[in-house]
Design a protein around this motif. Sequence first.
Motif, PDB file in Angstrom:
ATOM      1  N   GLY A 100      -4.988   7.864   5.342  1.00  0.00           N
ATOM      2  CA  GLY A 100      -6.162   8.821   5.788  1.00  0.00           C
ATOM      3  C   GLY A 100      -6.474   8.818   4.642  1.00  0.00           C
ATOM      4  O   GLY A 100      -7.127   7.992   3.675  1.00  0.00           O
ATOM      5  N   SER A 103      -6.503   8.377  -0.022  1.00  0.00           N
ATOM      6  CA  SER A 103      -6.965   7.993  -1.672  1.00  0.00           C
ATOM      7  C   SER A 103      -8.294   8.062  -1.666  1.00  0.00           C
ATOM      8  O   SER A 103      -8.278   8.108  -2.937  1.00  0.00           O
ATOM      9  CB  SER A 103      -6.832   6.548  -0.989  1.00  0.00           C
ATOM     10  N   CYS A 161     -20.975   0.815   9.133  1.00  0.00           N
ATOM     11  CA  CYS A 161     -21.176   2.388   8.901  1.00  0.00           C
ATOM     12  C   CYS A 161     -20.280   3.083   7.806  1.00  0.00           C
ATOM     13  O   CYS A 161     -19.206   2.429   8.090  1.00  0.00           O
ATOM     14  CB  CYS A 161     -21.025   2.897   9.786  1.00  0.00           C
ATOM     15  N   ILE A 167     -13.337   0.150   1.730  1.00  0.00           N
ATOM     16  CA  ILE A 167     -12.741  -0.721   3.108  1.00  0.00           C
ATOM     17  C   ILE A 167     -14.131  -1.575   3.420  1.00  0.00           C
ATOM     18  O   ILE A 167     -14.335  -2.763   4.006  1.00  0.00           O
ATOM     19  CB  ILE A 167     -12.325   0.137   4.609  1.00  0.00           C
ATOM     20  N   GLY A 168     -15.024  -0.601   3.686  1.00  0.00           N
ATOM     21  CA  GLY A 168     -16.181  -1.370   4.210  1.00  0.00           C
ATOM     22  C   GLY A 168     -16.545  -2.397   3.262  1.00  0.00           C
ATOM     23  O   GLY A 168     -17.222  -3.734   3.921  1.00  0.00           O
ATOM     24  N   ASN A 190     -25.742   7.224  -0.144  1.00  0.00           N
ATOM     25  CA  ASN A 190     -26.217   6.628  -1.559  1.00  0.00           C
ATOM     26  C   ASN A 190     -26.854   5.449  -0.509  1.00  0.00           C
ATOM     27  O   ASN A 190     -26.683   4.458  -1.146  1.00  0.00           O
ATOM     28  CB  ASN A 190     -24.841   6.502  -2.593  1.00  0.00           C
ATOM     29  N   ARG A 193     -25.886   2.762  -4.318  1.00  0.00           N
ATOM     30  CA  ARG A 193     -24.810   1.711  -4.286  1.00  0.00           C
ATOM     31  C   ARG A 193     -25.082   0.684  -2.783  1.00  0.00           C
ATOM     32  O   ARG A 193     -24.888  -0.615  -2.848  1.00  0.00           O
ATOM     33  CB  ARG A 193     -22.931   2.715  -3.475  1.00  0.00           C
ATOM     34  N   VAL A 222     -16.474   2.739   9.122  1.00  0.00           N
ATOM     35  CA  VAL A 222     -15.442   3.118   8.581  1.00  0.00           C
ATOM     36  C   VAL A 222     -15.771   4.159   6.753  1.00  0.00           C
ATOM     37  O   VAL A 222     -16.330   3.567   5.757  1.00  0.00           O
ATOM     38  CB  VAL A 222     -14.960   1.974   7.090  1.00  0.00           C
ATOM     39  N   ALA A 223     -16.698   4.672   7.767  1.00  0.00           N
ATOM     40  CA  ALA A 223     -17.323   6.323   6.879  1.00  0.00           C
ATOM     41  C   ALA A 223     -16.518   7.231   6.820  1.00  0.00           C
ATOM     42  O   ALA A 223     -15.260   7.657   7.572  1.00  0.00           O
ATOM     43  CB  ALA A 223     -18.519   7.030   7.330  1.00  0.00           C
ATOM     44  N   MET A 225     -15.495  10.540   7.005  1.00  0.00           N
ATOM     45  CA  MET A 225     -16.489  11.795   7.913  1.00  0.00           C
ATOM     46  C   MET A 225     -15.464  12.719   8.448  1.00  0.00           C
ATOM     47  O   MET A 225     -14.167  12.144   8.700  1.00  0.00           O
ATOM     48  CB  MET A 225     -16.909  11.296   8.711  1.00  0.00           C
ATOM     49  N   GLY A 245     -12.479   2.436  13.105  1.00  0.00           N
ATOM     50  CA  GLY A 245     -11.791   2.999  12.124  1.00  0.00           C
ATOM     51  C   GLY A 245     -11.267   4.060  10.871  1.00  0.00           C
ATOM     52  O   GLY A 245     -10.361   4.325  10.277  1.00  0.00           O
ATOM     53  N   GLY A 266      -8.687  -0.697  12.077  1.00  0.00           N
ATOM     54  CA  GLY A 266      -7.078  -0.546  11.468  1.00  0.00           C
ATOM     55  C   GLY A 266      -5.989  -0.505  11.973  1.00  0.00           C
ATOM     56  O   GLY A 266      -5.237   0.434  11.713  1.00  0.00           O
ATOM     57  N   CYS A 294      -3.094   0.607   6.981  1.00  0.00           N
ATOM     58  CA  CYS A 294      -2.064   1.528   5.720  1.00  0.00           C
ATOM     59  C   CYS A 294      -0.823   1.295   4.960  1.00  0.00           C
ATOM     60  O   CYS A 294      -0.355   1.002   4.630  1.00  0.00           O
ATOM     61  CB  CYS A 294      -3.200   2.045   5.317  1.00  0.00           C
TER      62      CYS A 294
END
Length: 340
Positions: A100, A103, A161, A167-168, A190, A193, A222-223, A225, A245, A266, A294
Motif C-alpha cells: 500500500g 513504499s 491515471c 506502477i503507472g 505534475n 513528469r 493507479v494514483a 490517493m 489498482g 493488482g 505486491c
Amino acid sequence: MFGLIGHLTSLEHAQAVAQELGYSEYANEGLDFWCSAPSLIVDDFTVTSITGQVIQGRYVESCFLPEMLANRRIKAAIRKILNAMATAQKSGLDITALGGFSSIIFENFNLKQHTRVRNVELDFERFTTGNTHTAYIICRQVEQASAKLGIDLSRATVAVCGATGDIGSAVCRWLDAKTDVADLLLIARNQERLISLQAELGRGKILGLEEALPLADIIVWVASMPKGVEIDATVLPKPCLLIDGGYPKNLDSKIQHPDVRVLKGGIVEHSLDIDWKIMEIVEMDVPDRQLFACFAEAILLEFEQWHTNFSWGRNQITVAKMEQIGQASLKHGFKPLLTW
Ligand code: NDP
C-alpha cells in the motif's frame, strides 16, 4: 521466511478491526492514538506452491493510516514505516513487501537516508515494493478482462491515471511494448513528469481526467490517493473497463451501470488455500485465495530464494523484469483476478 508490511484503509476501518481482533482498548481511540501505536506482528502463516514447495511468512501491521497524510502527520507516517521495517528485520524475515502506502512514503520522504532505527541497521536488500508484480498483474488484467468484455485492444484507448508513478509508468511501458493498444492517455498532476514519460514512450496523449474519461475504453487507476474519487458513469464510452489498482481504492464503489465493469486491480488468486487471517481483515472477497500482487511478490521471491529488493526505487521497472516475475507467478500458481 518472508514478510508483508501492510496497513488498514482508514481510521474507521482500523477501529472496527481492533474491536474484531479483541484489542477493544484501541477501538475507541482517534488518530492521535494510532500515530503513537507501535507496529505489530499479527499473523503467521504457511503458503504452498503448486510445485509442492512450502514456505513460512509473517504479516507486520504498521499502524499507519492514510489520514496521517491527509492531516499532515508526516513524522508519524514516516515513523510507522521505519518501525515496521525494523520489526520485520528483527524478526528474521529475509524478504518483506512494503504494501500500500508503505513504499510510497519510503520514496516520497526519501527514507533511504534513515538506515538506523533504534538498535537496528536497516538492510534495504531485504525489502521490495512489490510493484513489478503488481504492474505485471494489472497489465494481464487489462489484456484478459478486455477480451472478456469484447473490447479489441487494437482499437481501444487506454487511460492510465497515475501514469507517472512507479506502477503507472511500468503499465504504460508494457502496454506500449507488448500489446497493440491503439491509444494511450497519460493522466497525473505534475506536467514535467508527464512530458518526460511521453518522451520515453514516444507516444501517449497528456490529458486531464475530465477530458480523458469520455475517450477511454479502459481506465487503469493507479494514483496514490488517500481517498477514492466519484466518477459519473454516463460520460464513459460503453462498454468500459475500469481497473482500480489503488489501495485504498481510487474509485468510489458506487458505479453501477451494466456496461461499465469495475475490476479490483493488482489482485491475484492463488490456486491453493492460504490459512491466514489478514486478507479477511482487509475485506478481500475470497480471503483464503486472493491477495495483493505486491504481497505475492515477496512470496515469489521467497519461493525462488531471490532474497533481493527485486522492485526498488522509482520508475525503473522494465518489461523484462515484469516478464521474469510473471513467469514465477504462473509457476507457483498465481492468476490475475478476473471476476467483477
Ligand atoms: P507512486 O507514488 O509512484 O505514483 C502515484 C501516481 O499517482 C503518480 O503518477 C502521481 O502523479 C499520481 N497522482 C497522485 N495523486 C493524484 C491525483 N489526485 N490525481 C491524478 N494523479 C495523481 O505510487 P505507486 O505507483 O507506488 O502506487 C500507486 C497505487 O497503487 C497506490 O494507491 C498504491 O497503494 C497502490 N498499490 C497497490 C498494490 C497492490 O498490490 N494491489 C501494490 C502497491 C501499490 P502526480 O503526483 O504528478 O499527480
